[in-house]
Scaffold this motif. Structure first.
Motif, PDB file in Angstrom:
ATOM      1  N   ASN A 117      47.886  39.276  46.699  1.00  0.00           N
ATOM      2  CA  ASN A 117      48.860  40.121  46.009  1.00  0.00           C
ATOM      3  C   ASN A 117      49.477  41.116  46.989  1.00  0.00           C
ATOM      4  OD1 ASN A 117      48.491  39.041  43.362  1.00  0.00           O
ATOM      5  ND2 ASN A 117      46.542  40.128  43.255  1.00  0.00           N
ATOM      6  N   GLN A 129      47.335  44.176  48.653  1.00  0.00           N
ATOM      7  CA  GLN A 129      46.421  44.958  47.841  1.00  0.00           C
ATOM      8  C   GLN A 129      44.992  44.456  48.072  1.00  0.00           C
ATOM      9  OE1 GLN A 129      46.862  47.594  45.843  1.00  0.00           O
ATOM     10  NE2 GLN A 129      49.077  47.743  46.103  1.00  0.00           N
ATOM     11  N   SER A 130      44.047  45.054  47.367  1.00  0.00           N
ATOM     12  CA  SER A 130      42.653  44.627  47.481  1.00  0.00           C
ATOM     13  C   SER A 130      42.537  43.133  47.223  1.00  0.00           C
ATOM     14  CB  SER A 130      41.784  45.384  46.475  1.00  0.00           C
ATOM     15  OG  SER A 130      40.491  44.831  46.413  1.00  0.00           O
ATOM     16  N   SER A 135      44.882  45.349  41.328  1.00  0.00           N
ATOM     17  CA  SER A 135      45.730  44.839  42.404  1.00  0.00           C
ATOM     18  C   SER A 135      46.914  44.065  41.837  1.00  0.00           C
ATOM     19  CB  SER A 135      44.917  43.961  43.365  1.00  0.00           C
ATOM     20  OG  SER A 135      44.551  42.743  42.757  1.00  0.00           O
ATOM     21  N   SER A 168      51.016  45.401  42.405  1.00  0.00           N
ATOM     22  CA  SER A 168      51.756  44.465  43.246  1.00  0.00           C
ATOM     23  C   SER A 168      53.001  43.993  42.517  1.00  0.00           C
ATOM     24  CB  SER A 168      50.887  43.264  43.619  1.00  0.00           C
ATOM     25  OG  SER A 168      50.512  42.540  42.464  1.00  0.00           O
ATOM     26  N   CYS A 181      49.249  51.862  47.993  1.00  0.00           N
ATOM     27  CA  CYS A 181      48.444  50.934  48.793  1.00  0.00           C
ATOM     28  C   CYS A 181      47.368  51.780  49.467  1.00  0.00           C
ATOM     29  CB  CYS A 181      49.295  50.214  49.829  1.00  0.00           C
ATOM     30  SG  CYS A 181      50.706  49.340  49.123  1.00  0.00           S
TER      31      CYS A 181
END
Length: 631
Positions: A335, A350-351, A359, A363, A424
């Motif tokens: 993502n 993202q994570s 996430s 996103s 982020c």
């Protein structure tokens, strides 16, 4: 140890699904208002002619066009046979045109005109739109809102469409229903809701069954029942290789497991079984993995069944802001938060944890790393799929750095100004480095500050921070939260919630110890690493798990706890001054200065005396990449 049976590639998994299961022949007669996004099973024909007679297309007068011959500016003509009509009225016998009311004037009770009118002008002819029996929609047509309007105009109230029935069975002894406060070891069941939200409105009817515990016999019973009434059954959870993952075993006893394990990340535990010639798909329990399997495996199957028309994602060429490593041999989907920074599109991932649902919220696109690629270096140009639309990407603010409530509140304020803020999260130092490389619009920093005067935090900026300024969001007073009114001098021998290393809370605490000349007291204070409850630090103290914690007066009050102040934390955005006039940064600055944002901060207990003020970093030509810049 239990292992995945036959791990297949993503392409092999899709091919297996498509070739193993022909489309079902289920149809349904649905009201036209429910038909949006569905697909017709047969041609739809008009039941009558539209319009059913010649009608006026404008308000005015129905006339015989011959009467207007010779009319001009200097020679107006009086119309003796004119009949007043409104839009949609039938044309009277003997009339063949309509003069608009704004093109004439009344004199002696008759309309007068100064120009000739051609036969048929401003008249909708009988059958101009549709004739009775004419085709409205062909077979296999995706029904759009405009189509529904035409169907209604032709008197059609229902339409026959393709329909797929899906049964969804959540499994897991740890699951509880949404709306219930989870206790230790409990998880809110959300995957079945995600499935219905993703597939609903696509000609698919989802039936969500109550969740069942990890019991192979119960799984077999529920799957057998669901297969009796549905075209496809999806089982969530229990598809991995753990000691309490019974999905594969249960399905194998009912039929044939075609594959267990797909070389994708996240989503590796996905499985497919064939039972009574119907597909049963096992989804991983982690929400991100379940979402990916739905998008990359289930929806392609539904497309081949004709229930869902292909929807190509919009590709965007982006520059990756971070190194992105991937395991060779796996198709990985990451993502991304995408925004335009310094004239080019930047993507920050993202994570990548399969359990981090936020996430998806943070996103607006994703990157597909093929199985043959081991990843990309920062700065690489790649094609990303945009999920939110390019117009939203253009208005997106990428904010790197630490997390804090002032940033969350700013997200709502930015929305009111037409923008979208996507955070982020990363270490403060990494966020500052990203700002210097212009891969984000701003960096969130939090720092301990003196109680008096404007907030001027100590920060580390490589190369002296040339061209960077801080934009102040808010201050927050923090202190000791306890049941007994403990002060800094009372903590020796007590337990206190362990604070993250190098966090501003820890720095405020250490500074308070030094001010009280209790530097050695920190060795006598017992720190406890306690999993945060929903109520946070104050809840943990109230439950008696520790004697004290570092929190705020607002968090202490609902639990009847005391609050002894220690210091302040400043929340600021670090931005590049050269870009401060560019959209969407200019809109963000305006949002920060708005009364609505200040009021939101104050309701959450923040101090807004200097909110919106900009401070320039002083020049420090001798400062190195990790040196501290003094104010």
């Amino acid at each position: 140890m239990k292992r995945y049976l036959d791990q297949v590639t993503l392409g092999q998994a899709i091919e297996c699904m498509i070739t193993s299961f022909p489309p079902p022949e289920r149809t349904a007669q649905v009201p036209i208002l429910q038909a949006k996004g569905m697909i017709t099973t047969a041609p739809v024909y008009a039941g009558y002619t539209v319009p059913s007679a010649d009608v006026a297309a404008m308000d005015g007068f129905a006339i015989c066009s011959r009467e207007t011959t010779g009319a001009r500016d200097q020679v107006p003509i009086s119309l003796s046979t004119a009949v007043p009509v409104n839009t949609g009225n039938p044309i009277p016998r003997g009339c063949d045109a309509v003069v608009m009311i704004e093109d004439c004037w009344l004199e002696d009770g008759r309309p007068h005109i100064r120009k000739g009118i051609a036969p048929g002008m401003n008249i909708r002819k009988k059958g101009e739109d549709l004739s009775g029996g004419e085709l409205i929609l062909p077979r296999d047509h995706l029904i759009r809102p405009t189509d529904i309007g035409v169907l209604a105009a032709c008197g059609i109230t229902e339409v026959e469409v393709k329909q797929i029935s899906i049964g969804v069975i959540p499994t897991g002894s740890e699951l509880i229903v949404s709306g219930t406060l989870p206790g230790p070891g409990q998880v809110v069941e959300s995957n079945s809701i995600l499935i219905e939200a993703m597939l609903g409105g696509r000609g698919v009817v989802c039936t969500r069954y109550p969740h069942i515990p990890d019991d192979p016999d119960l799984i077999k019973e529920k799957v057998t029942t669901a297969l009796g009434v549905h075209d496809l059954v999806i089982v969530t959870g229990g598809s991995s290789a753990g000691t309490r993952d019974y999905c594969e075993t249960a399905l194998a006893e009912l039929g044939e497991v075609l594959f267990h394990g797909v070389a994708i990340k996240p989503g590796k535990p996905a499985l497919l079984a064939k039972i009574d010639d119907k597909p049963v798909i096992g989804l991983p329990g982690y929400p991100l993995a379940a979402h990916l399997v739905l998008r990359e495996l289930v929806i392609p199957l539904l497309r081949t069944w004709g229930a869902v028309k292909p929807q190509a994602g919009q590709l965007c060429r982006v520059e990756l802001g971070q190194n992105t490593v991937s395991d060779c041999g796996f198709d990985e989907f990451i993502n991304l938060s995408i925004g335009r920074v310094s004239g080019r599109y930047v993507g920050l991932h993202q994570s990548r944890g399969a359990s981090v649902q936020m996430s998806l919220v943070r996103s607006n696109g994703y990157l597909h790393i093929p199985a043959s690629v081991e990843g990309y270096e920062a700065g690489s140009a790649v094609d990303a799929v945009v999920t939110a639309g390019m117009d939203e990407v253009e208005r997106t603010l990428l904010i790197a750095g630490v997390h804090g409530e002032p940033l969350d509140l700013l997200g709502s304020a930015v929305k009111a100004w037409g923008g979208t803020l996507l955070p982020c999260f990363c270490r403060r130092e990494n966020g500052i480095q990203g700002l210097l490389q212009r891969i984000c619009h701003a960096t969130m920093i939090d720092s301990p500050i003196p109680s008096q005067g404007p907030p001027r935090p100590m920060i580390r900026v490589p190369f002296g921070g040339q061209g960077l300024v801080t934009l102040h969001l808010a201050k927050l007073q923090v202190g000791i939260v306890s049941k007994e009114g403990l002060g800094i001098e009372d903590l020796a021998g007590r337990t206190i919630i362990e604070m993250p290393a190098s966090s501003p809370e820890e720095e405020v605490f250490e500074n308070a110890l030094r001010r009280c000349r209790l530097a050695n007291a920190s060795a006598q204070i017992k720190t406890e690493e306690v999993m945060k409850h929903i109520g946070g630090i104050a809840q943990t103290v109230s439950d008696g798990l520790v004697d004290a914690g570092i929190g705020t007066s607002q968090s202490a009050a609902p639990f009847g706890l005391s609050f002894v102040p220690l210091g302040f934390i400043s929340y600021d955005l670090l931005i590049d001054e050269d870009l401060s006039r560019d959209e969407p940064i200019a809109s963000m600055i305006a949002a920060i200065s708005s009364p609505e944002y200040r009021e939101a901060l104050e309701r959450s207990g923040y101090i807004t005396d200097f909110t919106g003020e900009i401070y320039h970093l002083p020049p420090c030509p001798g400062v190195g990449p990790s040196d501290e810049i003094p104010w």
